[in-house]
Structures are given as structure tokens and as C-alpha cells.
Design an enzyme around this catalytic site. Structure first.
Site, PDB file in Angstrom:
ATOM      1  N   PHE A 196       0.831  -1.199   0.000  1.00  0.00           N
ATOM      2  CA  PHE A 196       0.000   0.000   0.000  1.00  0.00           C
ATOM      3  C   PHE A 196       0.867   1.250   0.000  1.00  0.00           C
ATOM      4  O   PHE A 196       1.842   1.336   0.747  1.00  0.00           O
ATOM      5  CB  PHE A 196      -0.873   0.069   1.257  1.00  0.00           C
ATOM      6  CG  PHE A 196      -1.830  -1.057   1.455  1.00  0.00           C
ATOM      7  CD1 PHE A 196      -3.124  -0.996   0.951  1.00  0.00           C
ATOM      8  CD2 PHE A 196      -1.453  -2.193   2.175  1.00  0.00           C
ATOM      9  CE1 PHE A 196      -4.025  -2.026   1.153  1.00  0.00           C
ATOM     10  CE2 PHE A 196      -2.342  -3.226   2.386  1.00  0.00           C
ATOM     11  CZ  PHE A 196      -3.643  -3.149   1.877  1.00  0.00           C
ATOM     12  N   ASP A 197       0.464   2.242  -0.778  1.00  0.00           N
ATOM     13  CA  ASP A 197       0.979   3.594  -0.592  1.00  0.00           C
ATOM     14  C   ASP A 197       0.363   4.147   0.696  1.00  0.00           C
ATOM     15  O   ASP A 197      -0.635   3.618   1.215  1.00  0.00           O
ATOM     16  CB  ASP A 197       0.604   4.447  -1.800  1.00  0.00           C
ATOM     17  CG  ASP A 197       1.112   5.875  -1.699  1.00  0.00           C
ATOM     18  OD1 ASP A 197       2.190   6.095  -1.096  1.00  0.00           O
ATOM     19  OD2 ASP A 197       0.422   6.777  -2.202  1.00  0.00           O
ATOM     20  N   GLY A 198       0.921   5.247   1.185  1.00  0.00           N
ATOM     21  CA  GLY A 198       0.418   5.829   2.425  1.00  0.00           C
ATOM     22  C   GLY A 198      -0.603   6.926   2.214  1.00  0.00           C
ATOM     23  O   GLY A 198      -1.813   6.709   2.313  1.00  0.00           O
TER      24      GLY A 198
END
Length: 300
Positions: free
Chosen positions: A161-163
Site C-alpha cells: 500500500f501507498d500511504g
């Protein structure tokens, strides 16, 4: 007792996200809807090849056991019911257990996410994904040009996941885009002890965490946070996850470096990012999906 999907991880997925229907879709996109249906009917006994999200779905379904059905995968598709027959047959041939499906014959299907209680919607249709996100559901447009997932980790569901604007809100990203990197770093350092607001994919991460805790020894979940943040802005992201009482297995604070090569080493079954540049680069290395949320995807 009434049938219910309560207490299950529910994934809604389009046919093109699960199987490779690109040849058939080209015919549909050309406006030949009748010819498309005829082609699907002709190929009824020809199983479709795995698509970009196939590995993710198959591994998640491995959490199901005869006495514990923990994951439900539902086909949610703009396809017609006739084409739906081939999708279910392709699932059987590829050892993907599919029991439920909604086929809307060209109409937007996202409105059925609510009665399903979906934790994730994967589709190749950008409009459907935007509508799903606007309705509050974790959703991503599957890049059908992505490479398929690797096979080195058959007993792990690996998700990256990106943040900002994915797991977290786009609060910090707005500061960065409005005021630049120095202001962003100062903003995040001053708020290091203050948890970031939730992003659209926080509910999915929480559901995966619950599935991991209730899971089977035959399959595990391994998650990674892969973000353009760097020190000192890393601390707020870590403290936010701690506040949520959610554990990620790996965290990569890349300070703007291209994510693709790092993701290639992690080998996720799927990667989620809100920025088209990052997700397009990642798609050269791993199965990827675009999360059209936050300021980076705001209409001009």
C-alpha cells in the site's frame, strides 16, 4: 438461518480484473455488444486465462476451510448474464470458487457494493472505481497492462500500500503540493504524535488484519507500506498505524525514489497507489491498481 456475508472479508471484482478478457473487451469497446456476447457464448467452454488480480483472489480464497468460510469473492460486472456463464465456468476451471455474481449489462454496478458489504472493489473501469470510492468503499482501477504476480510465495498473500491518500488521508499531501517539501517535512514533524486521519483503504487493512488473526497456517498475509515519505516524516505514519493497532510487516520510506524496483523485490500479489506516475511505473514490475482519491486525482 438467513444467509449472510457478515464476518467475512468480501471482495467484489470485475471479470476483467480477475480474468484476461482483453481480446473480448476490445470487441465490446468497439460498440459491437451483440458480437461480444456471441463471442463469449462461442467460447463458453474455453476457460479464460488468469488476469491481473487472479493471484490475489486465489490466495485470499485459500483462507477458507470446510468449517470456516472467511473470504467471499463476488463478481460485480458490467457484463451481460450470458457472458456471466463463461466467467463462472472459468472460475471452476481455474479452481477459483465463485458462487455469487451481479451482471448489469453495461450499467454501473458499484451501487451493489453496499448490500454486499464489500471491503474491496477491483475493476478495470475507472468510472466505476471513482463512484465506489465516492460511496466510501476501498476501490482501485486494475491496470490490465500490469505484469502478473510472481510465484515465489505460494503460502503468503502479499499486498503493498501507498500511504497518503490510500491508507491515510491526503492531509499531508495537500501541504506538500501547496507549499513544497520543506513545509511538508515541518508539518509532519510538528504533528508526529498526532495520528493521520483515515484514508480510503484503512478499512481494508483492518479487515486483512482480522483475517490474519483468524486465519489458517496454510496461508498468511504479509503487508508493506511503500511510500515516498522519508525521515523525519516517517514517524507520523508509523505512529498512526500504532494508534490503529494495525501491524504492517515491511515499511519502505523511499524519499521520492521510484517504487517499482523495490516492489519487484517485495513481490506483492497487488499494489495500491493514488498517483498515476507511481502506479504506472509499478505496473511494469508487479500487479498494480490506481486509487483515484485525494488531491492528486481532483478534477481541474
Amino acid at each position: 438461518m438467513a444467509v449472510t456475508l457478515d464476518n467475512k472479508l468480501v471482495v467484489a471484482i470485475s471479470s476483467r480484473a480477475l480474468f484476461n478478457f482483453e481480446e473480448e473487451n476490445a470487441l465490446f469497446e468497439s460498440g459491437e455488444a451483440k458480437a461480444y456476447m456471441e463471442l463469449q457464448l462461442q467460447r463458453l467452454d474455453l476457460p479464460a486465462r488468469p488476469g491481473i488480480a487472479f493471484s490475489l483472489i486465489k490466495k485470499l480464497l485459500a483462507f477458507n476451510e470446510p468449517d470456516a468460510q472467511r473470504v467471499e469473492v463476488v463478481i460485480l460486472s458490467r457484463n451481460d448474464p450470458v457472458s456471466g456463464m463463461r466467467i463462472f465456468r472459468s472460475g471452476l476451471a481455474n479452481e477459483i470458487k465463485l458462487q455469487r455474481g451481479v451482471f448489469t449489462q453495461g450499467r454501473p454496478p458499484f451501487r451493489y457494493l453496499k448490500p454486499l458489504g464489500a471491503h474491496l472493489f477491483l475493476s478495470a473501469n475507472a468510472e466505476d472505481v471513482r463512484e465506489a470510492l465516492a460511496a466510501g468503499f476501498p476501490a482501485a482501477r486494475v491496470l490490465t497492462e500490469s505484469v502478473l504476480a510472481g510465484s515465489n510465495y505460494p503460502h503468503e498473500v502479499r499486498i503493498a500500500f501507498d500511504g497518503d491518500a490510500v491508507l491515510f488521508s491526503d492531509e499531508a499531501e495537500r501541504v506538500y503540493q501547496d507549499q513544497g517539501l520543506d513545509a511538508f517535512q515541518q508539518h509532519e514533524s510538528s504533528k508526529a504524535a498526532m495520528p493521520l486521519p483515515e484514508g480510503p483503504f484503512k478499512p481494508l487493512l483492518a479487515a486483512l488484519h482480522r483475517l490474519q488473526q483468524a486465519g489458517t497456517p496454510q496461508m498468511r498475509i504479509r503487508t508493506a507500506l511503500v511510500t515516498a515519505r522519508s525521515a523525519p516524516a516517517h514517524e507520523r505514519a508509523i505512529r498512526t498505524l500504532m494508534q490503529w493497532d494495525i501491524h504492517v510487516d515491511e515499511a519502505m520510506f523511499l524519499g521520492g525514489l521510484p517504487k517499482g524496483e523495490f516492489l519487484k523485490e517485495f513481490e506483492p500479489d497487488f499494489f495500491f497507489d493514488d498517483q498515476t506516475g507511481h502506479v504506472n511505473h509499478a505496473a511494469r514490475h508487479v500487479p498494480s491498481g490506481h486509487v483515484a482519491s485525494g488531491i492528486s486525482n481532483a478534477s481541474p
